[in-house]
Scaffold this active site. Structure first.
Site, short mmCIF file in Angstrom:
data_model
loop_
_atom_site.label_atom_id
_atom_site.label_comp_id
_atom_site.label_asym_id
_atom_site.label_seq_id
_atom_site.Cartn_x
_atom_site.Cartn_y
_atom_site.Cartn_z
N LYS A 79 0.85 -1.20 0.00
CA LYS A 79 0.00 0.00 0.00
C LYS A 79 0.88 1.25 0.00
O LYS A 79 1.91 1.29 0.69
CB LYS A 79 -0.92 -0.02 1.23
CG LYS A 79 -2.00 1.05 1.25
CD LYS A 79 -2.90 0.84 2.46
CE LYS A 79 -4.07 1.82 2.48
NZ LYS A 79 -4.96 1.56 3.63
N SER A 155 -9.69 1.68 2.42
CA SER A 155 -8.81 2.46 1.56
C SER A 155 -7.75 1.63 0.83
O SER A 155 -7.07 2.13 -0.06
CB SER A 155 -8.11 3.53 2.40
OG SER A 155 -7.27 2.95 3.39
N SER A 179 -10.24 -0.55 6.48
CA SER A 179 -9.56 -0.43 5.19
C SER A 179 -8.96 -1.71 4.64
O SER A 179 -8.58 -1.75 3.48
CB SER A 179 -8.47 0.64 5.28
OG SER A 179 -9.04 1.92 5.38
#
Length: 451
Positions: A79, A155, A179
């Site tokens: 990420k 996310s 997330s």
């Protein structure tokens, strides 16, 4: 020929391309780590370039040296909020375009590297991790693997898509309000939010330090367990929780009362399946859950902590922010300190209360997200629709962040359903090993039922 076998592996069904399957293939000589890397690169080249660009903000080449360690040769996506030595950390934003390259790996990245994983690239994400939907106006919004018109959830949006699309066998992500679990639910994979203290969060761009948690996503519970074992430096058994009958609890109230009809129907099918196998599932009140839900509905901890991090940047570079993220951040500017403290102070007591109320149960069980993934186009054009969908995406998951519970989302897709839902299992803070053992067993039960 071995590259062809690796290509077939990456294009196979999700449940047949797990980390353990790749490691077994290496050991058996079916294909090597280098051949898997070549096949993965070929897979990227064969993909629609626009779809690929929405998944990866930047891509990395496989290392040329041999692979050793618990994750030797396993491709993992990262990420975009984690520091990787020599790379720029943008956290899915244009605001940090002038930031220097990281001088060191984040501890979580370093542990994966030491275990022999190689990094396929930095995956797209909601700007600064500040939404559960996964939209990103700067780099494009990753597309749902079941329907490209729908969101992946966020996310950790690009991370989920990288696994679902056969571009990585796992991802390193974060979970502040859901997330990891939300995109896992929407994309038909597994997302594990461990207890916060189990994995160091250093050198990961923060959203809400009280809640930020580092964890993995993968094709299976075993994938997440292997990754978390490395990230937490904890030995994890591959045994399930045995053959005794389970006792699960459904928290009565808002978390179960606000489900879209298809989600409610799928969840009821899963519950009935477990009951038919002799497991006990009770719906009962959890006062701790109700109180945390009320705190989150009043605004929670994320906005006041996020504006403390972003205030100066927002004043200087506000026009460079995603407008939806900027709107949410600005909501914290006038929040009195006493309101934030009033939300934060009960946390320890409520964590203890949840542990007491959970005593005697193997886990709580809920739908991970009460809605199916909405259309990207609708949310991009309509701020009201965006904020309403974001509240619903986070509706169930963020309760367990406040409680710092160990929580995992398993994919569940009845045969007649076009889209999967997530089944979220939760146990109190610190009970990560017990939750993983339980999740292995429930995963096997539901996989057996759908073939």
């Amino acid at each position: 020929m071995s590259v062809e076998k690796a290509s077939a592996f990456l294009s196979g069904a999700l449940k047949q391309r797990r980390i353990a399957d790749a490691l077994n293939a290496f050991k058996a000589g079916d294909f090597s780590p280098a051949e898997l890397a070549t096949a993965l690169e070929q897979r990227k080249q064969g993909m629609n370039s626009e779809r690929l660009a929405k998944i990866y903000i930047s891509q990395s080449a496989a290392p040329e040296h041999g692979a050793q360690g618990a994750l030797g040769g396993i491709p993992i996506s990262i990420k975009d909020l984690f520091d990787v030595k020599g790379e720029q950390t943008r956290a899915g934003s244009k605001v940090l375009n002038s930031a220097p390259a990281a001088s060191e790996d984040a501890p979580s990245v370093a542990r994966l590297r030491e275990a022999g994983a190689w990094f396929t690239g930095r995956t797209n994400m909601t700007e600064f991790a500040f939404s559960g939907l996964g939209l990103n106006p700067h780099y494009g919004s990753p597309e749902n693997p079941f329907d490209a018109s729908l969101i992946t959830g966020g996310s950790t949006s690009g991370g989920a898509a990288s696994i679902a699309d056969g571009l990585a066998l796992g991802t390193l992500g974060s979970d502040t309000g859901g997330s990891l679990r939300i995109p896992a639910a929407f994309c038909g994979i597994v997302g594990f939010k461990p207890s916060q203290a189990s994995v160091p969060g250093d050198a990961a761009f923060p959203l809400s330090p009280s809640l930020d948690c580092v964890g993995p996503m993968g094709a299976s519970v075993d994938c997440c367990a292997r990754l978390w074992s490395v990230l937490s430096q904890t030995e994890v058994s591959d045994a399930d929780s045995g053959d005794r009958k389970l006792r699960l609890a459904i928290p009565a109230g808002a978390l179960i009362d606000n489900l879209e009809a298809p989600v409610a129907a799928a969840f009821e099918q899963a519950v009935e399946l477990l009951r038919q196998q002799g497991h006990q599932i009770e719906t009962l009140a959890f006062d701790s859950v109700d109180q945390v839900y009320a705190i989150n509905q009043a605004g929670g901890l994320v906005v006041p902590e996020a504006i403390a991090i972003h205030k100066e940047r927002l004043e200087a570079q506000g026009e460079e922010y995603d407008p939806f993220v900027r709107d949410r951040l600005q909501g914290g500017l006038e929040l009195p300190a006493w309101v934030y403290a009033q939300r934060l102070l009960p946390r320890g007591k409520l964590q203890q209360q949840f542990a007491a109320e959970s005593s005697g149960f193997d886990a709580v069980i809920l739908p991970t997200v009460p809605i199916l993934p909405p259309a990207i186009a609708t949310l991009e054009k309509d701020a009201a629709a965006f904020h309403a969908a974001n509240r619903m995406a986070l509706h169930n998951t963020n309760v367990f962040n406040y409680l710092d519970a160990s929580a995992i989302s398993l994919p569940w897709q009845p045969q007649q359903a076009k889209l999967p839902i997530g089944l979220m299992l939760g146990r109190p803070q610190g009970e990560d090993l017990a939750l993983l053992a339980l999740a292995r067993r429930i995963e096997a039960l539901i996989e057996t039922s759908i073939g």
